[in-house]
Each structure stands twice: as structure tokens, then as C-alpha cells.
Design an enzyme around this catalytic site. Structure first.
Site, PDB file in Angstrom:
ATOM      1  N   CYS A   1      78.290  44.249 -13.506  1.00 15.96           N
ATOM      2  CA  CYS A   1      79.175  43.172 -13.925  1.00 15.96           C
ATOM      3  C   CYS A   1      78.391  42.057 -14.614  1.00 15.96           C
ATOM      4  O   CYS A   1      77.190  41.885 -14.394  1.00 15.96           O
ATOM      5  CB  CYS A   1      79.918  42.603 -12.722  1.00 15.96           C
ATOM      6  SG  CYS A   1      81.044  43.777 -11.948  1.00 15.96           S
TER       7      CYS A   1
ATOM      8  N   GLU B   1      78.412  38.919 -14.095  1.00 13.93           N
ATOM      9  CA  GLU B   1      77.820  37.965 -13.162  1.00 13.93           C
ATOM     10  C   GLU B   1      76.456  38.450 -12.667  1.00 13.93           C
ATOM     11  O   GLU B   1      75.528  37.657 -12.514  1.00 13.93           O
ATOM     12  CB  GLU B   1      78.751  37.723 -11.954  1.00 13.93           C
ATOM     13  CG  GLU B   1      80.065  37.071 -12.315  1.00 13.93           C
ATOM     14  CD  GLU B   1      81.190  38.063 -12.559  1.00 13.93           C
ATOM     15  OE1 GLU B   1      82.340  37.728 -12.244  1.00 13.93           O
ATOM     16  OE2 GLU B   1      80.925  39.181 -13.062  1.00 13.93           O
TER      17      GLU B   1
ATOM     18  N   CYS C   1      84.917  40.060  -9.163  1.00 13.25           N
ATOM     19  CA  CYS C   1      85.391  41.197  -8.378  1.00 13.25           C
ATOM     20  C   CYS C   1      84.789  41.120  -6.970  1.00 13.25           C
ATOM     21  O   CYS C   1      83.944  40.261  -6.681  1.00 13.25           O
ATOM     22  CB  CYS C   1      85.022  42.508  -9.068  1.00 13.25           C
ATOM     23  SG  CYS C   1      83.255  42.923  -8.978  1.00 13.25           S
TER      24      CYS C   1
ATOM     25  N   CYS D   1      80.963  41.351  -6.909  1.00 13.61           N
ATOM     26  CA  CYS D   1      80.346  40.110  -7.393  1.00 13.61           C
ATOM     27  C   CYS D   1      80.450  39.012  -6.348  1.00 13.61           C
ATOM     28  O   CYS D   1      79.512  38.232  -6.159  1.00 13.61           O
ATOM     29  CB  CYS D   1      80.971  39.662  -8.702  1.00 13.61           C
ATOM     30  SG  CYS D   1      80.476  40.705 -10.086  1.00 13.61           S
TER      31      CYS D   1
END
Length: 136
Positions: free
Chosen positions: A58, A60, A93, A96
Site C-alpha cells: 500500500c 502508506e 486499509c 495499513c
């Protein structure tokens, strides 16, 4: 849930995430390019986009990885964006959220609330009763 003021610095962080997304957006292959920006307590900002693959990563994770690689260890605020999302913002998510809690348990997250207003909250509020690593 405690709400924090969304500042001009936060709006600049959103813009930084949108700019990295714009520079790297690929709607043809990945169909879900996400941008992220994290501001550290030092004032430095790091950006990233998600990387697709077998496991993927991801945005992040990428922005935090860039910050850590640069020697940062104290984090202030993070945001994730997508060009088709309301206000450009998407929430982190579950993976994350756990990673953010592990690496920066006091970080603030910019996202939309249930009324589609831009808000800033602590990561702990997004992951109640979270798993905590056992210290050996």
C-alpha cells in the site's frame, strides 16, 4: 473519537499526496493507484504510491518506508488519496492501520468522516482493541 484541527499544513500534505498520485497514476495496468504522504515531526514530508504484485504494498507502507529510510522515526500526520474518492481521500486499509499503529502509534490520519467532512483522527481511534506486539 478525538478530532484534531485540519490545518493548512494538513491541506499541503493532501496536495503532496495528490501530486505524487498524479505523477504516477496508472489506470490501465493497476486500476487502483493510491498516493500517500506522511509528515514527520521534523517537518519533512515523504510520499509514495502503492506497488501492485503478488503481495503488493500500500501507498502508506511506501511513504513510511521512505521516511524510515531517510532516518525519520517520529511521525505526525499521514494521508492516502485516490483521484476518484470523495475529497480525494481514502481511509487506510486494515493492514495499513496495524502497520501505522506498530510504527507510529501517535500518528494522526486525515480522512473523511461519516458525513463526508475532512477530519483528522488518531490511528488508535481507527483500530480499537488492536493487536499489540509482545515485547520479549
Amino acid at each position: 473519537m478525538q478530532l484534531y484541527e485540519v490545518t493548512e499544513q494538513d491541506k499541503e500534505l493532501i496536495e503532496a499526496a495528490l501530486k505524487v498520485l498524479e505523477r504516477n497514476f496508472d489506470d490501465g495496468v493497476y486500476r487502483h493507484t493510491v498516493g500517500s504522504a506522511i509528515r514527520c515531526k521534523s517537518g519533512n514530508t515523504y510520499t509514495g504510491v502503492n506497488c501492485d504484485g503478488i503481495h503488493g504494498s500500500c501507498a502508506e507502507f511506501i511513504s513510511i518506508g521512505a521516511a524510515i529510510t531517510a532516518g525519520e522515526r517520529e511521525f505526525d500526520t499521514v494521508v492516502a488519496v485516490h483521484d476518484k474518492a470523495l475529497n480525494g481521500l481514502i481511509p487506510p486499509c486494515g493492514n495499513c492501520r496495524q502497520m501505522l499503529l506498530d510504527y507510529c502509534p501517535d500518528v494522526k490520519v486525515i480522512l473523511n468522516d461519516t458525513n463526508n467532512n475532512i477530519v483528522k483522527v488518531g490511528i488508535r481511534d481507527l483500530l480499537p482493541l488492536a493487536y499489540a506486539r509482545v515485547k520479549c
